[in-house]
Design an enzyme around this catalytic site. Structure first.
Site, PDB file in Angstrom:
ATOM      1  N   VAL A  16      21.719   2.395  37.732  1.00 52.74           N
ATOM      2  CA  VAL A  16      22.986   2.594  37.042  1.00 52.74           C
ATOM      3  C   VAL A  16      22.748   2.720  35.545  1.00 52.74           C
ATOM      4  CG1 VAL A  16      25.181   1.528  36.440  1.00 52.74           C
ATOM      5  CG2 VAL A  16      24.321   1.351  38.762  1.00 52.74           C
ATOM      6  N   CYS A  17      23.271   3.763  34.995  1.00 51.50           N
ATOM      7  CA  CYS A  17      23.241   3.919  33.546  1.00 51.50           C
ATOM      8  C   CYS A  17      24.460   3.185  33.004  1.00 51.50           C
ATOM      9  CB  CYS A  17      23.290   5.401  33.195  1.00 51.50           C
ATOM     10  SG  CYS A  17      23.310   5.720  31.437  1.00 51.50           S
ATOM     11  N   PRO A  18      24.275   2.162  32.209  1.00 50.34           N
ATOM     12  CA  PRO A  18      25.414   1.334  31.786  1.00 50.34           C
ATOM     13  C   PRO A  18      26.242   1.926  30.650  1.00 50.34           C
ATOM     14  CG  PRO A  18      23.401   0.459  30.886  1.00 50.34           C
ATOM     15  CD  PRO A  18      23.003   1.622  31.777  1.00 50.34           C
ATOM     16  N   THR A  19      26.160   3.244  30.441  1.00 52.34           N
ATOM     17  CA  THR A  19      26.867   3.819  29.297  1.00 52.34           C
ATOM     18  C   THR A  19      28.381   3.666  29.408  1.00 52.34           C
ATOM     19  OG1 THR A  19      26.770   6.009  30.311  1.00 52.34           O
ATOM     20  CG2 THR A  19      25.059   5.471  28.701  1.00 52.34           C
ATOM     21  N   GLU A  20      28.956   3.778  30.624  1.00 48.53           N
ATOM     22  CA  GLU A  20      30.404   3.604  30.761  1.00 48.53           C
ATOM     23  C   GLU A  20      30.811   2.183  30.378  1.00 48.53           C
ATOM     24  OE1 GLU A  20      29.482   6.091  34.560  1.00 48.53           O
ATOM     25  OE2 GLU A  20      28.354   4.857  33.166  1.00 48.53           O
TER      26      GLU A  20
END
Length: 131
Positions: free
Chosen positions: A46-50
């Site tokens: 998961v890319c935690p950008t959100e």
């Protein structure tokens, strides 16, 4: 199946929030706007950008009477460990809900059947508790 206009059903879930373990219920959600941001798992691809973007705008959301909840099927203890380990995740000041019972993921239609994880999904809930 559209969720627009559907009322959230009763729930109670553990969360990690500001250094504490808390309980979040459907009653906590009602009476203000709420954003539910679902994602598959902590410490994963998961890319935690959100989550970081929401963290960066959190005060603006609070100023318009809107609470943010991030939700995954990880435990509240894993949320704390991820918060402790990641500089990006440490920016989060909103509740990080544990959906180990899979009830919220199922209710919002993002549960991956048989895997026990949620798809990504972001939902807005009005003060009356309707999606």
């Amino acid at each position: 199946m559209s969720l627009v206009g559907k009322e959230i059903i009763e729930f109670s879930a553990q969360a990690y929030h500001n250094g504490e373990f808390i309980t979040v219920t459907d009653e906590d959600v009602k009476g203000k706007w709420a954003v539910f941001c679902f994602y598959p798992a902590d410490f994963s691809f998961v890319c935690p950008t959100e989550l970081e973007d929401l963290a960066n705008k959190y005060e603006e959301f609070k100023n318009i009477n809107c609470e943010i909840y991030s939700v995954s099927t990880d435990s509240e203890f894993v949320h704390k460990a991820w918060w402790d380990a990641s500089e990006t995740i440490r920016k989060i000041q909103y509740p990080m809900i544990s959906d180990r019972a899979l009830a919220l993921s199922e209710q919002f239609g993002v549960l991956i059947e048989g895997e026990g994880q949620a798809l990504r999904g972001t939902f807005l809930v009005n003060p009356q508790g309707e999606i």
